[in-house]
Design a protein around this motif. Structure first.
Motif, PDB file in Angstrom:
ATOM      1  N   HIS A   1       0.965  -1.080   0.023  1.00  0.00           N
ATOM      2  CA  HIS A   1       0.057  -0.211  -0.288  1.00  0.00           C
ATOM      3  C   HIS A   1       0.978   1.403  -0.458  1.00  0.00           C
ATOM      4  CE1 HIS A   1      -3.899  -1.945   0.143  1.00  0.00           C
ATOM      5  NE2 HIS A   1      -4.119  -2.729   1.446  1.00  0.00           N
TER       6      HIS A   1
ATOM      7  N   ASN B   1      -0.041   3.194  -3.348  1.00  0.00           N
ATOM      8  CA  ASN B   1      -1.319   4.108  -3.541  1.00  0.00           C
ATOM      9  C   ASN B   1      -1.548   5.537  -2.827  1.00  0.00           C
ATOM     10  OD1 ASN B   1      -3.912   5.051  -1.678  1.00  0.00           O
ATOM     11  ND2 ASN B   1      -3.954   2.647  -1.211  1.00  0.00           N
TER      12      ASN B   1
ATOM     13  N   LEU C   1      -4.470   9.915   3.428  1.00  0.00           N
ATOM     14  CA  LEU C   1      -4.488   9.160   3.800  1.00  0.00           C
ATOM     15  C   LEU C   1      -4.650   9.082   5.068  1.00  0.00           C
ATOM     16  CD1 LEU C   1      -3.779   5.534   4.142  1.00  0.00           C
ATOM     17  CD2 LEU C   1      -1.689   6.700   5.320  1.00  0.00           C
TER      18      LEU C   1
ATOM     19  N   LYS D   1     -13.618   4.925   4.559  1.00  0.00           N
ATOM     20  CA  LYS D   1     -13.229   3.843   4.523  1.00  0.00           C
ATOM     21  C   LYS D   1     -12.022   3.097   4.528  1.00  0.00           C
ATOM     22  CE  LYS D   1     -13.109   0.244   0.230  1.00  0.00           C
ATOM     23  NZ  LYS D   1     -12.933   0.200  -0.876  1.00  0.00           N
TER      24      LYS D   1
ATOM     25  N   LEU E   1      -8.768   0.887   5.470  1.00  0.00           N
ATOM     26  CA  LEU E   1      -8.185   0.427   3.994  1.00  0.00           C
ATOM     27  C   LEU E   1      -7.378  -0.668   4.852  1.00  0.00           C
ATOM     28  CD1 LEU E   1      -6.891   0.692   1.104  1.00  0.00           C
ATOM     29  CD2 LEU E   1      -4.499   1.900   2.362  1.00  0.00           C
TER      30      LEU E   1
ATOM     31  N   TRP F   1      -5.491   2.476   9.365  1.00  0.00           N
ATOM     32  CA  TRP F   1      -5.603   3.233   8.021  1.00  0.00           C
ATOM     33  C   TRP F   1      -6.981   3.229   7.362  1.00  0.00           C
ATOM     34  CZ3 TRP F   1      -0.382   1.041   5.396  1.00  0.00           C
ATOM     35  CH2 TRP F   1       0.929   0.878   5.989  1.00  0.00           C
TER      36      TRP F   1
ATOM     37  N   VAL G   1      -8.769   5.686   3.960  1.00  0.00           N
ATOM     38  CA  VAL G   1      -8.670   6.864   2.782  1.00  0.00           C
ATOM     39  C   VAL G   1     -10.300   7.274   2.487  1.00  0.00           C
ATOM     40  CG1 VAL G   1      -7.132   5.478   1.829  1.00  0.00           C
ATOM     41  CG2 VAL G   1      -9.186   4.241   0.955  1.00  0.00           C
TER      42      VAL G   1
END
Length: 530
Positions: free
Chosen positions: A460, A464, A491, A508, A510, A528, A530
């Motif tokens: 990630h 990401n 993030l 949401k 992650l 985490w 996002v």
């Protein structure tokens, strides 16, 4: 061989590779043994490059593998431009670098400029040449105090315990901030500087991508060598601050400028310093544009599992490098400190907290340094007295057990020692039988394992877009918790060190360090979003 004149501007631009890299520290003795002598070596590392690529790291930091009598397991260097037979030879090193580069992994090596081995040819020449000689001037020799010179020149103590001075038969004393087998070099001597430059170029010409500089706040000594304040040091950490005359003297910056000048002739290379200073402004001086590319800031290592302490460590680490535009560096463990699973309480609680802190660390902007075995959740090992080898054990009169507990060889596979580390029954430090569930083999296919958490988090971090940006924005959070957002990427990372579940920030999920409690973040957990 890499010279600035050989590279196009486009390739030279890749010099910034280290600004967000994930480094993996290989404690060479303990990583993988290829020849069955119970000690890790260079070929052993080469045999595990596929694992390191799978883990997702960008670069290695190899601890010293140079010729050494091993009084401090390689940090007492007798020849800095050769490989000790215990670890292989120069051909093995060249194969390791070439293969690592094939796996898209860069290689950095330890540099030990503060001191040499007492068996280095220079120190042997100094002993034979006698007081006042040019040979002796390469080290820090002084007459003793007292009417007969029988007292040390000052009251400095060794980091490993006991006095920092040893008397030689002709009556003079020599300085060693570490073990007596590690005499301090005199950095005012031009041959000392020239020799380091030769060492730098030797390894750069062999293709290394950079250096980790041991005791980068050492080397320079103050005029007159004034006495120090005798104060207790934090256990397990080489804690020094600006009031300690043994370290962080202004003359050290001239040495780092010399190192940087050499590296600037080899684009794409870098240097990171081991810098144990507590003041942010003093720290920033080491990473000025003409000095080190990076500095190890150990505030995160020294913070307990407490949201306020961790946030303070993060804020100080970012503030220390903000004036220079240098990335912060983050690490939770290394070969000198108690592994963080153990520091955070050990057992299941320590592992749960270590998982949470891994997500906090990997969410931060800058450079990550992992220590071999942390991705397996290895704890410190309580070794029997007979097994201890760290010089601290002897130097402290068996009152300080030293650092061996975090250096036990890596368990790779199987159900009993040596767990694929070696074909030898007895490894240089014994492995505990109960590590059978911590092997890389056992964890690779387990989605809930520590290794799987590291692999997923590193993937990630690399792919990401939420991880963009170099600044943090902090949210309001309940007591014992924090949440920050990466400015530029978005993030969000939240940590709960309190005793109760707390509401999640919006977003949401992650990745989480452990099972979630609906829309609540449980204790000892990080997430985490996002």
């Amino acid at each position: 061989m890499r010279r600035s004149s050989d590279l196009s501007p486009e390739i030279a631009e890749e010099a910034a590779w280290w600004r967000d890299a994930v480094f993996y520290q290989v404690y060479v003795r303990s990583f993988a043994d290829s020849n069955g002598d119970g000690v890790g070596d260079l070929e052993g590392i080469r045999s595990r490059l596929g694992y390191l690529e799978l883990l997702g790291v960008d670069a290695l930091w190899l601890t010293p593998f140079y010729r050494s009598p091993m009084a401090d397991h390689g940090y007492d260097v007798a020849d800095p431009r050769d490989v000790d037979p215990l670890f292989g030879d120069l051909a093995a090193f060249d194969r390791l670098v070439a293969d690592a580069h094939e796996h898209n992994i860069r290689v950095t090596v330890d540099l030990v400029p503060n001191h040499s081995s007492d068996l280095h040819e220079w120190f042997q020449e100094a002993l034979h040449a006698g007081p006042g000689s040019m040979e002796r001037a390469r080290y820090v020799f002084r007459e003793g105090r007292g009417f007969d010179g029988s007292q040390p020149p000052n009251n400095w103590t060794s980091v490993f315990g006991g006095p920092a001075w040893t008397r030689v038969p002709d009556g003079q004393w020599y300085l060693h901030l570490f073990a007596p087998e590690q005499p301090d070099l005199n950095w005012e001597h031009p041959e000392v500087r020239a020799d380091l430059e030769q060492t730098l170029r030797f390894w750069l010409d062999r293709g290394v991508d950079g250096f980790r500089i041991d005791v980068a706040h050492g080397m320079a000594k103050p005029e007159g060598l004034p006495d120090m304040d005798i104060r207790p040091q934090a256990p397990g950490v080489l804690s020094d601050d600006v009031h300690d005359p043994r370290f962080d003297n202004d003359g050290v910056h001239e040495i780092h400028r010399m190192i940087r000048k050499v590296l600037d002739g080899y684009p794409g290379t870098m240097a990171v310093g081991e810098i144990w200073v507590k003041d942010d402004e003093r720290f920033a001086a080491y990473v000025r544009p003409d000095e080190l590319h990076l500095g190890f800031n150990f505030r995160l290592v020294q913070a307990g599992f407490d949201a306020d302490a961790v946030r303070s460590a993060i804020e100080h680490s970012l503030a220390a490098v903000a004036p220079t535009g240098t990335p912060a560096t983050w690490t939770l463990s290394n070969h000198d400190v108690v592994r963080h699973v153990t520091r955070y309480g050990g057992g299941a609680p320590g592992e749960q907290r270590a998982r949470a802190m891994t997500l906090v660390e990997l969410a931060l902007p800058g450079v990550i340094y992992l220590y071999n075995g942390e991705e397996l959740g290895l704890p410190n090992v309580e070794l029997p007295d007979w097994a201890l080898q760290d010089p601290t054990w002897e130097r402290s009169g068996h009152t300080e057990r030293g650092r061996d507990g975090c250096r036990v060889p890596i368990p790779w596979e199987g159900t009993s020692p040596p767990f694929g580390f070696s074909t030898a029954v007895n490894t240089w430090l014994p492995q505990p039988n109960e590590w059978d569930h911590l092997t890389a083999e056992a964890q690779l296919e387990d989605p809930g394992s520590m290794l799987s958490l590291y692999r997923e988090a590193l993937e990630h971090r690399k792919s990401n877009a939420g991880f963009a940006g170099e600044e943090l924005e902090w949210y309001g959070a309940p007591a014992g918790c924090f949440a920050f957002r990466r400015k530029g990427g978005g993030l969000i990372c939240a940590l709960n060190t309190s005793g109760a579940s707390v509401p999640l920030p919006p977003g949401k999920v992650l990745l989480s360090s452990g099972p979630m409690d609906g829309d609540q973040l449980p204790p000892d957990t990080a997430v985490w979003l996002v």
